[in-house]
Scaffold this motif. Structure first.
Motif, short mmCIF file in Angstrom:
data_model
loop_
_atom_site.label_atom_id
_atom_site.label_comp_id
_atom_site.label_asym_id
_atom_site.label_seq_id
_atom_site.Cartn_x
_atom_site.Cartn_y
_atom_site.Cartn_z
N UNK A 127 1.95 -3.39 -24.55
CA UNK A 127 2.38 -2.67 -25.75
C UNK A 127 2.56 -1.18 -25.48
N UNK A 128 1.66 -0.60 -24.71
CA UNK A 128 1.77 0.84 -24.42
C UNK A 128 2.99 1.12 -23.56
N UNK A 129 3.28 0.22 -22.63
CA UNK A 129 4.48 0.39 -21.80
C UNK A 129 5.74 0.27 -22.66
N UNK A 130 5.79 -0.74 -23.52
CA UNK A 130 6.98 -0.96 -24.35
C UNK A 130 7.22 0.20 -25.31
N UNK A 131 6.16 0.78 -25.85
CA UNK A 131 6.31 1.84 -26.84
C UNK A 131 6.37 3.23 -26.21
N UNK A 132 6.17 3.31 -24.90
CA UNK A 132 6.23 4.61 -24.22
C UNK A 132 5.11 5.55 -24.62
N UNK A 133 3.92 4.98 -24.91
CA UNK A 133 2.81 5.79 -25.42
C UNK A 133 1.71 6.00 -24.39
N UNK A 134 2.00 5.77 -23.11
CA UNK A 134 0.97 5.89 -22.07
C UNK A 134 0.34 7.28 -22.05
N UNK A 135 1.15 8.31 -22.35
CA UNK A 135 0.63 9.70 -22.28
C UNK A 135 -0.09 10.11 -23.56
N UNK A 136 -0.11 9.22 -24.56
CA UNK A 136 -0.63 9.64 -25.87
C UNK A 136 -1.83 8.82 -26.34
N UNK A 137 -2.43 8.02 -25.47
CA UNK A 137 -3.50 7.13 -25.92
C UNK A 137 -4.71 7.88 -26.46
N UNK A 183 13.95 -1.20 -32.07
CA UNK A 183 14.74 -2.43 -31.99
C UNK A 183 14.62 -3.09 -30.62
N UNK A 184 14.53 -2.31 -29.58
CA UNK A 184 14.34 -2.89 -28.24
C UNK A 184 13.03 -3.67 -28.16
N UNK A 185 11.99 -3.14 -28.80
CA UNK A 185 10.70 -3.83 -28.82
C UNK A 185 10.81 -5.15 -29.57
N UNK A 186 11.43 -5.10 -30.75
CA UNK A 186 11.59 -6.31 -31.56
C UNK A 186 12.42 -7.36 -30.81
N UNK A 187 13.55 -6.93 -30.24
CA UNK A 187 14.41 -7.86 -29.49
C UNK A 187 13.65 -8.51 -28.34
N UNK A 188 12.81 -7.74 -27.67
CA UNK A 188 12.07 -8.28 -26.54
C UNK A 188 11.09 -9.37 -26.99
N UNK A 189 10.41 -9.15 -28.10
CA UNK A 189 9.46 -10.16 -28.57
C UNK A 189 10.17 -11.44 -29.01
N UNK A 190 11.33 -11.30 -29.61
CA UNK A 190 12.09 -12.49 -29.99
C UNK A 190 12.55 -13.25 -28.75
#
Length: 586
Positions: A127-137, A183-190
């Motif tokens: 999830x952190x990789x998909x959302x690009x939040x690695x630097x913000x945890x 949308x990229x995250x949603x598409x990937x889960x589908x």
């Protein structure tokens, strides 16, 4: 697999009503619909259509008055707990804990959803990789930008992989770059996990990305099918008008209110037009006296079908002429010219962090000037400084010829301000809000009565005068907020994301009013995440990380993104190009 096994969600004869202070409101009326497994289904409709009620019924958070709701084979009335363990639901205002860090929010939702400790590390990494939040945890959720908050909200919803994902307007208030990433995250889960998605949206280009669309209005299902199904009836009725002599905004206003015009919006360097079926194709008929204009056929799009369906249902037309009283009130201001807003080398620091860095631009009287930028770009901070609500750290700010840094109160008397979030008094009625703000702006006696009567008539508030402002549909809240901002007849109007979350019909109505105000001399400074709305601006500045990346007219901004691959870039494509180019430089 049987036919029933391919259905994730079923509504059969579902009705749901609510009781307000004045009457019973039917939110869902005899709804019959099926949502297919492994697909993205879009849910669209104007404010008050019943979209959020439908989603809450699907999660078991609400019970229907009659009918049955079946979710993944479970009865929502009797087996709500089993449903809630299998469904992910992200409401419009997702419940992040702003005093917790990104990681602590993920941990909390993992606890609430019963995710085994040994499975968390792998899931978090994905999830952190998909959302690009690695630097913000380790950053507090309350310190994230709007787009990052939405991505964190989605990540928390997906900590336990749901079979059915319900997203209630997940991209409201989110910039185009963040919207694309969501949308990229949603598409990937589908695609990778077979997740079924039901997604409501105010962005009709997002609805076009869905496998199937459900259209609601006043609780009734008025259309369903693949997006292209809504386009087919519009064939031969969609055009662009280009005028060599008039601004697009003026052409748009001339076309408004015509019975043969279903829809008219500014699109690029032209006005996009949807005509009523059977309308003769004639420039002379549409724009009498216009000698240098062209009427060009264009392919229909999903939005055309959506607007046509609603206009037919309501026997409505594309805008109405502004009342003459408003035009007379503003005629004197329209005669003035010059600079209304001057920003010179303005900065705003919060400790070591600069939210606004060395920004300069001018806005002419009667001009519509747009401030665009990603979430956290500094737009709202700049707005607050111009309104005298936040002191600048450095630079010069002039509004209506007044130095804002020295005499903020005098400047505030000359401006109207409509904030990003509904900021009126929700516990007061509409009438009492009008009375309060007219008094707050120093209006008394007959003038106060006149302006309250003007606001009531101009914004069609009579039917809701006694209603609590906090209970109004979003479109009415927007009307009331704009009416209050204009109560004292300001020379300059500041609009901070005024159409965020508002349906397409309400957005058109809003911009019709703004165009009318600008044409009579009112200066408008607006921020927006709807890139098509940026086309209404005479000029604009695109900001990122507190700085201005580009400044110019809409065609000049789009020219910066022109290439062999994109010879005619849209405003959204130009915006993304500028933001990503700056990111690459950094």
């Amino acid at each position: 697999m049987t036919a029933d096994d391919r259905i994730a969600l079923t509504f059969r004869g579902v009705t749901k009503s609510f009781r307000t202070r004045r009457q019973a409101v039917m939110a869902i009326k005899d709804l019959n619909v099926e949502i297919r497994l492994g697909k993205i289904t879009g849910l669209i409709g104007p404010d008050g259509a019943g979209k959020t009620t439908l989603m809450r019924l699907a999660t078991g958070l609400l019970r229907c008055d009659s009918g049955t709701v079946t979710v993944l084979g479970f009865d929502a009335a009797r087996q709500a707990l089993q449903i809630q363990g299998r469904v992910g639901y992200m409401p419009q205002r997702f419940g992040l804990y702003e005093d917790l860090t990104v990681q602590e929010n993920l941990d909390l939702y993992a606890d609430l959803q019963g995710v085994p400790v040994q499975a968390r590390k792998t899931r978090y990494n994905e999830l952190i990789h998909m959302t690009g939040m690695a630097r913000f945890t380790k950053r507090l959720a309350g310190k994230l930008s709007g787009g990052m908050k939405q991505k964190l909200g989605l990540a928390c919803t997906l900590v336990h992989p749901p079979r059915l994902l319900l997203l209630d307007e997940p991209t409201v208030g989110v910039d185009p770059v963040s919207r694309r990433e969501l949308w990229e995250i949603v598409d990937r889960f589908v695609r990778e996990e077979g997740t079924t998605v039901l997604l409501s949206t105010a962005y009709l280009d997002e609805a076009e990305r869905c496998d199937r669309v459900l259209m609601l209005d006043q609780g009734e299902l008025i259309g369903q099918g693949p997006p292209e199904q809504f386009c087919e009836p519009m064939t031969g009725r969609t055009f662009q008008i280009r005028s060599a002599d008039e601004k697009n905004r003026d052409v748009l206003e001339r076309l408004s209110g015509r019975p043969d015009v279903v829809d008219a919006v500014i699109q690029g360097d032209a006005v996009r037009l949807v005509l009523a079926d059977g309308t003769p194709l004639s420039i002379d008929r549409l724009l009498p006296g216009e000698n240098r204009a062209a009427l060009i056929p264009v392919p229909p799009r999903f939005e055309d079908g959506f607007i046509d369906t609603l206009r037919q249902r309501r026997h409505d037309q594309a805008g109405t002429p502004l009342p003459s009283a408003l035009q007379e009130d503003r005629r004197i201001q329209a005669e003035s010219s010059g600079t209304a807003i001057s920003v010179r080398n303005v900065q705003r620091a919060f400790g070591d962090f600069y939210a606004v860095k060395n920004v300069s631009f001018d806005v002419g009287r009667g001009e519509i000037f747009g401030l665009l930028g990603a979430n956290g770009a500094g737009k709202t901070t700049l707005f607050r400084m111009l309104c005298g609500l936040l002191p600048a750290s450095d630079g010069k700010l002039q509004v209506a010829g007044i130095d804002v840094r020295r005499t903020a109160a005098a400047a505030r008397a000359r401006i109207g301000y409509m904030s990003q979030k509904f900021s009126l008094y929700g516990s007061l009625s509409v009438a009492n809000n009008l009375k309060f703000f007219s008094s707050a702006y120093g209006l008394t006696g007959r003038r106060r009565q006149h302006r309250i009567r003007w606001a009531t008539e101009q914004f069609d508030l009579q039917p809701v005068l006694d209603d609590g402002s906090g209970e109004l549909p979003l479109g009415y809240k927007q009307r009331l907020a704009l009416a209050c901002a204009l109560m004292h007849e300001p020379e300059i109007l500041f609009l901070d994301e005024p159409t965020s979350g508002v349906d397409p019909l309400a957005r058109r109505e809003f911009w019709h009013r703004i165009n009318g105000l600008a044409s009579t001399g009112v200066t408008v400074l607006v921020t927006t995440h709807f890139m098509e709305e940026a086309e209404y601006c005479d000029r604009m500045a695109i900001m990122m990380a507190g700085e201005v990346l580009a400044l110019g007219t809409p065609p000049e901004i789009k020219q910066l993104a022109r290439s062999n691959e994109h010879p005619q870039p849209s405003m959204e494509e130009a915006f993304i190009h500028l933001i990503e180019s700056k990111d690459e430089e950094a």
